[in-house]
Design a protein around this motif. Structure first.
Motif, mmCIF file in Angstrom:
data_model
loop_
_atom_site.group_PDB
_atom_site.id
_atom_site.type_symbol
_atom_site.label_atom_id
_atom_site.label_comp_id
_atom_site.label_asym_id
_atom_site.label_seq_id
_atom_site.Cartn_x
_atom_site.Cartn_y
_atom_site.Cartn_z
ATOM 1 N N ALA A 170 -4.481 -0.627 2.518
ATOM 2 C CA ALA A 170 -4.676 0.708 1.952
ATOM 3 C C ALA A 170 -4.191 1.758 2.937
ATOM 4 O O ALA A 170 -4.213 1.546 4.161
ATOM 5 N N ASP A 214 -10.254 -0.943 3.166
ATOM 6 C CA ASP A 214 -9.909 0.345 2.587
ATOM 7 C C ASP A 214 -10.295 1.443 3.564
ATOM 8 O O ASP A 214 -11.132 1.246 4.455
ATOM 9 N N ALA A 241 0.847 -1.194 0.000
ATOM 10 C CA ALA A 241 0.000 0.000 0.000
ATOM 11 C C ALA A 241 0.877 1.236 0.000
ATOM 12 O O ALA A 241 1.958 1.245 0.595
#
Length: 284
Positions: free
Chosen positions: A136, A166, A98
């Motif tokens: 994320a 996320d 990420a």
């Protein structure tokens, strides 16, 4: 079907924005003006595991570390523009899972569980925490297998939830998890039930999320999350906001763009989509 090397009628470059799509093949850059999708092509070749962009840089996660390019260094004489990516040499990061822009600097996470703040000028990494399965990063928030973490005074702090897929870290924070969609108020408040894979916002009350029942959109802060149909019947891989645009890319490699006046879409012809970012996104 149009290939990556073919050109499309697009008009003047003035007022265009770059949209970046990360794939197993490389980084696709697409020029967009309002909802008109222009030329596109590979600007970096090699597997890209994650992508993020703001008003100044675009960050790439790869199998062997972080790469970046200054947006103002792009060769815009070519169509689409070409970007040259530098490798951040310092640090012991492995495969990047990420990338994102934290409160003061870029943040990256690798598959060993390390989360690092990066100074692009000095190419120095500073580890700010460790957590497995980072999926994320957005603003000061990190979505990981054990929930949501926040960067506080240079260190990661777990701030709740489980199995986060996320996060959207600007404006009212949002989190997509295996158990639902949440917003941060007096603690994490449920927005919708069911598994959610992705969420994005512009930091000003507009947000989108994708879950098991498809795409949902919030048109204003604290507003309803309405179901929305994309112009293609394909599973959404990732969402992004930036420069007045809302973007979605499907697992099949179709880019969908709207500036508020209906969706436009273009098949990019690349498999293995891993993420999307829009130049000009808010980063603080």
């Amino acid at each position: 079907m149009q290939t990556l090397t073919e050109k499309r009628v697009f008009g003047a470059k003035t007022g265009t924005t770059e949209v970046f799509v990360a794939t197993d093949t490389g980084l696709v850059v697409v020029t967009v003006s309002a909802e008109q999708i222009g030329t596109f092509g590979l600007t970096y070749r090699g597997s890209v595991t994650a992508v993020a962009a703001d008003t100044e840089e675009v960050l790439l996660g790869t199998d062997d570390g972080l790469r970046y390019s200054r947006l103002d260094a792009a060769d815009r004489a070519s169509s689409p523009p070409e970007f040259t990516f530098s490798t951040v040499e310092d640090g012991d990061t492995g495969r990047i899972t990420a990338v994102g822009f934290g409160p003061t600097s870029p943040l990256v996470a690798d598959d060993a569980g390390g989360v690092f703040a990066v100074d692009l000028e000095s190419e120095q990494h500073e580890q700010v925490g460790e957590t497995a399965g980072v999926r994320a990063i957005d603003g000061g928030l990190v979505a990981a297998a054990d929930g949501v973490h926040r960067l506080d005074e240079g260190a990661l702090t777990h701030v709740g939830l489980d199995a986060a897929s996320d996060v959207a870290g600007h404006g009212v924070p949002l989190a997509a998890t295996e158990n639902g969609l949440f917003r941060l108020g007096n603690g994490w408040l449920s927005v919708a039930d069911g598994p959610f894979d992705g969420v994005a916002s512009d930091g000003h009350g507009h947000a989108s999320a994708v879950g098991s029942d498809g795409l949902r959109t919030q048109a204003e802060a604290d507003g309803e999350w309405d179901r929305e149909e994309l112009p293609v019947d394909e599973a959404v891989a990732d969402l992004a906001y930036g420069s007045g645009l809302r973007a979605a890319v499907t697992e099949a490699g179709t880019l969908c763009i709207t500036a508020g006046d209906g969706w436009r879409h273009q098949r990019l012809g690349v498999p293995g989509v891993t993420g999307i970012a829009v130049a000009g996104s808010e980063s603080a």
